[in-house]
Each structure stands twice: as structure tokens, then as C-alpha cells.
Scaffold this motif. Structure first.
Motif, PDB file in Angstrom:
ATOM      1  N   ASN A 181     -34.003  18.926  35.709  1.00 24.22           N
ATOM      2  CA  ASN A 181     -35.194  19.125  35.007  1.00 24.22           C
ATOM      3  C   ASN A 181     -36.402  19.578  35.512  1.00 24.22           C
ATOM      4  O   ASN A 181     -36.906  20.315  34.945  1.00 24.22           O
ATOM      5  CB  ASN A 181     -35.563  17.744  34.230  1.00 24.22           C
ATOM      6  N   THR A 182     -36.557  19.523  36.708  1.00 26.60           N
ATOM      7  CA  THR A 182     -37.687  19.781  37.380  1.00 26.60           C
ATOM      8  C   THR A 182     -37.733  21.369  37.684  1.00 26.60           C
ATOM      9  O   THR A 182     -38.569  22.132  37.673  1.00 26.60           O
ATOM     10  CB  THR A 182     -38.030  19.270  38.666  1.00 26.60           C
ATOM     11  N   ILE A 183     -36.419  22.096  37.693  1.00 24.72           N
ATOM     12  CA  ILE A 183     -36.144  23.385  37.916  1.00 24.72           C
ATOM     13  C   ILE A 183     -36.236  24.245  36.722  1.00 24.72           C
ATOM     14  O   ILE A 183     -36.812  25.152  36.755  1.00 24.72           O
ATOM     15  CB  ILE A 183     -34.945  23.412  38.861  1.00 24.72           C
ATOM     16  N   ILE A 184     -35.500  23.758  35.628  1.00 23.27           N
ATOM     17  CA  ILE A 184     -35.194  24.608  34.711  1.00 23.27           C
ATOM     18  C   ILE A 184     -36.015  23.966  33.274  1.00 23.27           C
ATOM     19  O   ILE A 184     -35.771  24.963  32.261  1.00 23.27           O
ATOM     20  CB  ILE A 184     -33.672  24.825  34.380  1.00 23.27           C
ATOM     21  N   GLY A 185     -36.386  22.850  33.185  1.00 22.91           N
ATOM     22  CA  GLY A 185     -37.092  22.556  32.271  1.00 22.91           C
ATOM     23  C   GLY A 185     -36.253  21.314  31.185  1.00 22.91           C
ATOM     24  O   GLY A 185     -34.907  21.557  31.474  1.00 22.91           O
ATOM     25  N   PRO A 186     -36.996  20.587  30.387  1.00 26.53           N
ATOM     26  CA  PRO A 186     -36.211  19.609  29.912  1.00 26.53           C
ATOM     27  C   PRO A 186     -35.308  20.261  28.786  1.00 26.53           C
ATOM     28  O   PRO A 186     -34.079  19.591  28.471  1.00 26.53           O
ATOM     29  CB  PRO A 186     -37.355  18.922  28.934  1.00 26.53           C
ATOM     30  N   THR A 241     -32.262  21.533  30.585  1.00 28.52           N
ATOM     31  CA  THR A 241     -31.513  20.535  31.069  1.00 28.52           C
ATOM     32  C   THR A 241     -30.810  19.503  29.839  1.00 28.52           C
ATOM     33  O   THR A 241     -29.575  19.212  30.370  1.00 28.52           O
ATOM     34  CB  THR A 241     -32.615  19.477  31.794  1.00 28.52           C
ATOM     35  N   LEU A 242     -31.176  19.525  28.808  1.00 22.99           N
ATOM     36  CA  LEU A 242     -30.513  18.794  27.881  1.00 22.99           C
ATOM     37  C   LEU A 242     -29.143  19.675  27.294  1.00 22.99           C
ATOM     38  O   LEU A 242     -28.215  19.144  27.255  1.00 22.99           O
ATOM     39  CB  LEU A 242     -31.263  18.602  26.555  1.00 22.99           C
ATOM     40  N   MET A 243     -29.506  20.936  27.156  1.00 21.67           N
ATOM     41  CA  MET A 243     -28.315  21.726  26.860  1.00 21.67           C
ATOM     42  C   MET A 243     -27.294  21.633  28.066  1.00 21.67           C
ATOM     43  O   MET A 243     -26.075  21.651  27.714  1.00 21.67           O
ATOM     44  CB  MET A 243     -28.593  23.107  26.710  1.00 21.67           C
ATOM     45  N   TYR A 244     -27.600  21.808  29.341  1.00 20.76           N
ATOM     46  CA  TYR A 244     -26.509  21.624  30.524  1.00 20.76           C
ATOM     47  C   TYR A 244     -26.063  20.393  30.316  1.00 20.76           C
ATOM     48  O   TYR A 244     -24.725  20.394  30.474  1.00 20.76           O
ATOM     49  CB  TYR A 244     -27.588  21.632  31.536  1.00 20.76           C
ATOM     50  N   ALA A 245     -26.653  19.464  30.081  1.00 19.24           N
ATOM     51  CA  ALA A 245     -25.922  18.016  29.922  1.00 19.24           C
ATOM     52  C   ALA A 245     -25.061  17.612  28.761  1.00 19.24           C
ATOM     53  O   ALA A 245     -23.910  17.162  28.965  1.00 19.24           O
ATOM     54  CB  ALA A 245     -26.998  16.863  29.807  1.00 19.24           C
ATOM     55  N   VAL A 246     -25.370  18.340  27.833  1.00 21.17           N
ATOM     56  CA  VAL A 246     -24.477  18.336  26.526  1.00 21.17           C
ATOM     57  C   VAL A 246     -23.390  19.247  26.835  1.00 21.17           C
ATOM     58  O   VAL A 246     -22.161  18.612  26.564  1.00 21.17           O
ATOM     59  CB  VAL A 246     -25.333  18.459  25.374  1.00 21.17           C
ATOM     60  N   TYR A 247     -23.328  20.399  27.456  1.00 16.73           N
ATOM     61  CA  TYR A 247     -22.285  21.173  27.772  1.00 16.73           C
ATOM     62  C   TYR A 247     -21.258  20.370  28.615  1.00 16.73           C
ATOM     63  O   TYR A 247     -20.046  20.565  28.585  1.00 16.73           O
ATOM     64  CB  TYR A 247     -22.675  22.386  28.127  1.00 16.73           C
ATOM     65  N   MET A 248     -21.877  20.152  29.819  1.00  9.39           N
ATOM     66  CA  MET A 248     -20.854  19.421  30.901  1.00  9.39           C
ATOM     67  C   MET A 248     -20.159  18.241  30.167  1.00  9.39           C
ATOM     68  O   MET A 248     -19.130  18.260  30.642  1.00  9.39           O
ATOM     69  CB  MET A 248     -22.153  18.853  31.984  1.00  9.39           C
ATOM     70  N   LEU A 249     -21.067  17.339  29.341  1.00  9.81           N
ATOM     71  CA  LEU A 249     -20.296  16.370  28.767  1.00  9.81           C
ATOM     72  C   LEU A 249     -19.138  16.632  27.848  1.00  9.81           C
ATOM     73  O   LEU A 249     -18.054  16.207  27.955  1.00  9.81           O
ATOM     74  CB  LEU A 249     -21.361  15.332  28.054  1.00  9.81           C
ATOM     75  N   GLY A 250     -19.478  17.728  27.045  1.00  6.47           N
ATOM     76  CA  GLY A 250     -18.611  18.016  25.870  1.00  6.47           C
ATOM     77  C   GLY A 250     -17.358  18.584  26.731  1.00  6.47           C
ATOM     78  O   GLY A 250     -16.369  18.473  26.329  1.00  6.47           O
TER      79      GLY A 250
END
Length: 84
Positions: A53-58, A61-70
Motif C-alpha cells: 500500500n505504501t508503494i503503489i497506493g490503496p 493494493t486492493l486490486m492486488y489483494a482481490v486478484y491474489m485471493l481470487g
């Protein structure tokens, strides 16, 4: 899905993931959700998300988390249904 979400919230260092996974397997966990946990845990732990989140923004980061979980859930499901 529950195993992937558990991997997101619970932080285990890399060397601890395998013994924890072995314990889950010995307790009767199916290998599909276990695979999902092993795929999601290192990449989407809460600490990782805070750093990302500190590197690429919120938003990213949300997209990253959703894709990883999915993808982790889909891969665990496919592994459990077709490869075991």
C-alpha cells in the motif's frame, strides 16, 4: 475460500508455512483448500498489504489483494477437483 482468507489474515514466516500446512493436512483438511492457503499466504498477508500500500497506493493494493485471493481460490478449487 476460508483457507485463502485465513492465509490473508494470519501471518506465518515462510519456513513456518509448511509445518502449519502439514498440521492442517493431518487434521483432515482437504488438499484443495490447503493449496489455496499455501498460494495466498505468502503474497497477501496483512503485513505485505501494508507495505504494498505504501508503494503503489490503496486502489492498486486492493486490486492486488482481490486478484491474489481470487486466483488462489480458483487454483485451490481446480487442484482439489481435478488433480487430486
Amino acid at each position: 475460500a476460508i483457507a485463502a482468507l485465513f492465509g490473508t489474515v494470519a501471518y506465518f514466516p515462510t519456513l513456518v508455512e509448511v509445518p502449519v500446512a502439514k498440521m492442517f493436512l493431518e487434521m483432515g483438511m482437504h488438499s484443495g483448500p490447503l493449496m489455496s492457503y499455501l498460494l495466498v499466504d505468502p503474497g497477501v498477508s496483512l503485513q505485505t498489504l501494508l507495505v504494498v500500500n505504501t508503494i503503489i497506493g490503496p486502489r492498486r493494493t486492493l486490486m492486488y489483494a482481490v486478484y491474489m485471493l481470487g486466483f488462489g481460490i480458483i487454483a485451490g478449487y481446480m487442484y482439489g477437483m481435478f488433480l487430486v
